[in-house]
Design a protein around this motif. Structure first.
Motif, PDB file in Angstrom:
ATOM      1  N   ARG A   1       1.337  -3.582  11.080  1.00  0.00           N
ATOM      2  CA  ARG A   1       0.449  -2.538  10.555  1.00  0.00           C
ATOM      3  C   ARG A   1       1.119  -1.180  10.599  1.00  0.00           C
ATOM      4  NH1 ARG A   1      -4.977  -2.558  13.587  1.00  0.00           N
ATOM      5  NH2 ARG A   1      -3.543  -2.863  15.278  1.00  0.00           N
ATOM      6  N   SER A   2       1.933  -0.945  11.621  1.00  0.00           N
ATOM      7  CA  SER A   2       2.587   0.362  11.721  1.00  0.00           C
ATOM      8  C   SER A   2       3.586   0.548  10.575  1.00  0.00           C
ATOM      9  CB  SER A   2       3.268   0.526  13.072  1.00  0.00           C
ATOM     10  OG  SER A   2       4.273  -0.447  13.239  1.00  0.00           O
ATOM     11  N   TRP A   3       4.319  -0.515  10.197  1.00  0.00           N
ATOM     12  CA  TRP A   3       5.238  -0.385   9.064  1.00  0.00           C
ATOM     13  C   TRP A   3       4.461  -0.134   7.776  1.00  0.00           C
ATOM     14  CZ3 TRP A   3       5.715  -2.646   4.341  1.00  0.00           C
ATOM     15  CH2 TRP A   3       6.824  -2.227   3.595  1.00  0.00           C
ATOM     16  N   ILE A   4       3.375  -0.884   7.566  1.00  0.00           N
ATOM     17  CA  ILE A   4       2.583  -0.730   6.344  1.00  0.00           C
ATOM     18  C   ILE A   4       2.002   0.673   6.274  1.00  0.00           C
ATOM     19  CG2 ILE A   4       0.524  -1.521   5.123  1.00  0.00           C
ATOM     20  CD1 ILE A   4       1.197  -4.335   6.193  1.00  0.00           C
ATOM     21  N   GLN A   5       1.464   1.180   7.389  1.00  0.00           N
ATOM     22  CA  GLN A   5       0.886   2.523   7.384  1.00  0.00           C
ATOM     23  C   GLN A   5       1.945   3.572   7.097  1.00  0.00           C
ATOM     24  OE1 GLN A   5      -2.654   3.276   8.000  1.00  0.00           O
ATOM     25  NE2 GLN A   5      -1.764   4.900   6.778  1.00  0.00           N
ATOM     26  N   GLY A   6       3.125   3.446   7.673  1.00  0.00           N
ATOM     27  CA  GLY A   6       4.206   4.389   7.385  1.00  0.00           C
ATOM     28  C   GLY A   6       4.639   4.326   5.930  1.00  0.00           C
ATOM     29  N   PHE A   7       4.697   3.109   5.370  1.00  0.00           N
ATOM     30  CA  PHE A   7       5.064   2.937   3.960  1.00  0.00           C
ATOM     31  C   PHE A   7       4.017   3.575   3.051  1.00  0.00           C
ATOM     32  CE2 PHE A   7       4.840   0.304   0.070  1.00  0.00           C
ATOM     33  CZ  PHE A   7       6.077   0.629  -0.457  1.00  0.00           C
ATOM     34  N   VAL A   8       2.740   3.342   3.351  1.00  0.00           N
ATOM     35  CA  VAL A   8       1.651   3.919   2.547  1.00  0.00           C
ATOM     36  C   VAL A   8       1.689   5.442   2.634  1.00  0.00           C
ATOM     37  CG1 VAL A   8      -0.863   4.132   2.384  1.00  0.00           C
ATOM     38  CG2 VAL A   8       0.183   1.896   2.714  1.00  0.00           C
ATOM     39  N   ASN A   9       1.894   5.978   3.832  1.00  0.00           N
ATOM     40  CA  ASN A   9       1.961   7.435   3.984  1.00  0.00           C
ATOM     41  C   ASN A   9       3.119   8.012   3.174  1.00  0.00           C
ATOM     42  OD1 ASN A   9      -0.197   7.265   5.708  1.00  0.00           O
ATOM     43  ND2 ASN A   9       0.990   7.594   7.563  1.00  0.00           N
TER      44      ASN A   9
ATOM     45  N   ASP B   1       8.581  -7.275  -1.283  1.00  0.00           N
ATOM     46  CA  ASP B   1       7.500  -7.049  -0.323  1.00  0.00           C
ATOM     47  C   ASP B   1       6.858  -5.680  -0.531  1.00  0.00           C
ATOM     48  OD1 ASP B   1       7.692  -9.486   0.862  1.00  0.00           O
ATOM     49  OD2 ASP B   1       8.786  -8.800   2.633  1.00  0.00           O
ATOM     50  N   GLN B   2       7.669  -4.674  -0.844  1.00  0.00           N
ATOM     51  CA  GLN B   2       7.118  -3.342  -1.097  1.00  0.00           C
ATOM     52  C   GLN B   2       6.230  -3.354  -2.337  1.00  0.00           C
ATOM     53  OE1 GLN B   2      10.333  -0.521  -1.173  1.00  0.00           O
ATOM     54  NE2 GLN B   2      10.839  -0.839   0.987  1.00  0.00           N
ATOM     55  N   ALA B   3       6.663  -4.081  -3.377  1.00  0.00           N
ATOM     56  CA  ALA B   3       5.858  -4.169  -4.593  1.00  0.00           C
ATOM     57  C   ALA B   3       4.553  -4.900  -4.313  1.00  0.00           C
ATOM     58  CB  ALA B   3       6.647  -4.881  -5.686  1.00  0.00           C
ATOM     59  N   LEU B   4       4.592  -5.937  -3.472  1.00  0.00           N
ATOM     60  CA  LEU B   4       3.371  -6.666  -3.113  1.00  0.00           C
ATOM     61  C   LEU B   4       2.402  -5.748  -2.380  1.00  0.00           C
ATOM     62  CD1 LEU B   4       1.706  -9.250  -2.876  1.00  0.00           C
ATOM     63  CD2 LEU B   4       3.025  -9.787  -0.811  1.00  0.00           C
ATOM     64  N   VAL B   5       2.904  -4.947  -1.453  1.00  0.00           N
ATOM     65  CA  VAL B   5       2.045  -4.013  -0.717  1.00  0.00           C
ATOM     66  C   VAL B   5       1.416  -3.015  -1.689  1.00  0.00           C
ATOM     67  CG1 VAL B   5       2.046  -2.146   0.980  1.00  0.00           C
ATOM     68  CG2 VAL B   5       3.232  -4.279   1.480  1.00  0.00           C
ATOM     69  N   LEU B   6       2.198  -2.507  -2.646  1.00  0.00           N
ATOM     70  CA  LEU B   6       1.645  -1.557  -3.622  1.00  0.00           C
ATOM     71  C   LEU B   6       0.570  -2.212  -4.493  1.00  0.00           C
ATOM     72  CD1 LEU B   6       4.856   0.355  -4.720  1.00  0.00           C
ATOM     73  CD2 LEU B   6       2.982   1.194  -3.292  1.00  0.00           C
ATOM     74  N   ARG B   7       0.786  -3.478  -4.893  1.00  0.00           N
ATOM     75  CA  ARG B   7      -0.231  -4.176  -5.691  1.00  0.00           C
ATOM     76  C   ARG B   7      -1.503  -4.394  -4.892  1.00  0.00           C
ATOM     77  NH1 ARG B   7       2.322  -9.427  -7.766  1.00  0.00           N
ATOM     78  NH2 ARG B   7       3.634  -8.866  -6.060  1.00  0.00           N
ATOM     79  N   LEU B   8      -1.353  -4.768  -3.625  1.00  0.00           N
ATOM     80  CA  LEU B   8      -2.529  -4.971  -2.779  1.00  0.00           C
ATOM     81  C   LEU B   8      -3.270  -3.662  -2.542  1.00  0.00           C
ATOM     82  CD1 LEU B   8      -1.039  -7.514  -0.245  1.00  0.00           C
ATOM     83  CD2 LEU B   8      -2.739  -7.977  -2.011  1.00  0.00           C
ATOM     84  N   LEU B   9      -2.535  -2.565  -2.403  1.00  0.00           N
ATOM     85  CA  LEU B   9      -3.195  -1.254  -2.273  1.00  0.00           C
ATOM     86  C   LEU B   9      -3.964  -0.918  -3.545  1.00  0.00           C
ATOM     87  CD1 LEU B   9      -0.489   0.907  -0.518  1.00  0.00           C
ATOM     88  CD2 LEU B   9      -2.730   0.316   0.372  1.00  0.00           C
ATOM     89  N   GLY B  10      -3.386  -1.265  -4.696  1.00  0.00           N
ATOM     90  CA  GLY B  10      -4.069  -1.033  -5.966  1.00  0.00           C
ATOM     91  C   GLY B  10      -5.341  -1.840  -6.091  1.00  0.00           C
ATOM     92  N   GLU B  11      -5.393  -2.982  -5.426  1.00  0.00           N
ATOM     93  CA  GLU B  11      -6.601  -3.821  -5.426  1.00  0.00           C
ATOM     94  C   GLU B  11      -7.567  -3.403  -4.324  1.00  0.00           C
ATOM     95  OE1 GLU B  11      -7.461  -6.181  -7.576  1.00  0.00           O
ATOM     96  OE2 GLU B  11      -5.634  -5.823  -8.732  1.00  0.00           O
ATOM     97  N   ARG B  12      -7.259  -2.319  -3.635  1.00  0.00           N
ATOM     98  CA  ARG B  12      -8.097  -1.758  -2.571  1.00  0.00           C
ATOM     99  C   ARG B  12      -8.257  -2.709  -1.386  1.00  0.00           C
ATOM    100  NH1 ARG B  12     -10.806   2.838  -3.650  1.00  0.00           N
ATOM    101  NH2 ARG B  12     -12.526   2.232  -2.325  1.00  0.00           N
ATOM    102  N   VAL B  13      -7.194  -3.420  -1.048  1.00  0.00           N
ATOM    103  CA  VAL B  13      -7.181  -4.292   0.121  1.00  0.00           C
ATOM    104  C   VAL B  13      -6.847  -3.425   1.329  1.00  0.00           C
ATOM    105  CG1 VAL B  13      -6.048  -6.287   1.183  1.00  0.00           C
ATOM    106  CG2 VAL B  13      -6.480  -6.254  -1.265  1.00  0.00           C
ATOM    107  N   GLY B  14      -7.486  -3.682   2.454  1.00  0.00           N
ATOM    108  CA  GLY B  14      -7.283  -2.894   3.665  1.00  0.00           C
ATOM    109  C   GLY B  14      -5.915  -3.114   4.293  1.00  0.00           C
ATOM    110  N   ILE B  15      -5.524  -2.168   5.154  1.00  0.00           N
ATOM    111  CA  ILE B  15      -4.226  -2.218   5.814  1.00  0.00           C
ATOM    112  C   ILE B  15      -4.103  -3.471   6.685  1.00  0.00           C
ATOM    113  CG2 ILE B  15      -2.722  -1.042   7.487  1.00  0.00           C
ATOM    114  CD1 ILE B  15      -2.830   0.457   4.928  1.00  0.00           C
ATOM    115  N   ARG B  16      -5.141  -3.809   7.424  1.00  0.00           N
ATOM    116  CA  ARG B  16      -5.080  -4.998   8.286  1.00  0.00           C
ATOM    117  C   ARG B  16      -4.934  -6.263   7.464  1.00  0.00           C
ATOM    118  NH1 ARG B  16      -7.647  -4.569  13.797  1.00  0.00           N
ATOM    119  NH2 ARG B  16      -7.741  -2.360  14.176  1.00  0.00           N
TER     120      ARG B  16
END
Length: 111
Positions: free
Chosen positions: A82-90, A57-72
């Motif tokens: 969203r709070s977990w994703i924002q904390g992970f991104v930070n 799941d963490q790798a999926l979030v990183l790939r989606l961030l690389g594709e410039r997909v929004g947090i929501r």
């Protein structure tokens, strides 16, 4: 009611420090009992319904961030909050960004 039906579940040790001086601290929104460790002050549930987020799941979030997909959108895709994703991104940006890039290079002096 019988005495065994009203008996409370045993108090578990703290998951962070393994301390045994743990007290009951009310219940969460779903009614599950919440405990507080007196040593490290952590609040926890004895048997959480969700565990830690896996590496996939963490790798999926990183790939989606690389594709410039929004947090929501990432929250909708992964099913995470969203709070977990924002904390992970930070945490990712904090750990992968240099602390002090230094001053910008000076341009050559023109005469």
């Amino acid at each position: 009611m019988s005495k065994s039906a009203t008996a409370l579940a045993p108090i578990p040790p703290c998951p962070r420090c393994s301390g045994t001086h743990v007290v009951r601290n009310g219940a969460n929104a779903s009614g599950t009992p919440v405990f507080r460790c007196q040593a490290c002050r952590r609040r926890f549930v004895a048997a959480p319904k969700k565990g830690p987020v896996g590496a996939s799941d963490q790798a999926l979030v990183l790939r989606l961030l690389g594709e410039r997909v929004g947090i929501r959108a990432i929250a909708r895709i992964t099913g995470r909050s969203r709070s977990w994703i924002q904390g992970f991104v930070n945490a990712v940006y904090r750990d992968d960004t240099p602390r002090d890039p230094g001053p910008p290079p000076k341009s050559p002096v023109r005469s």
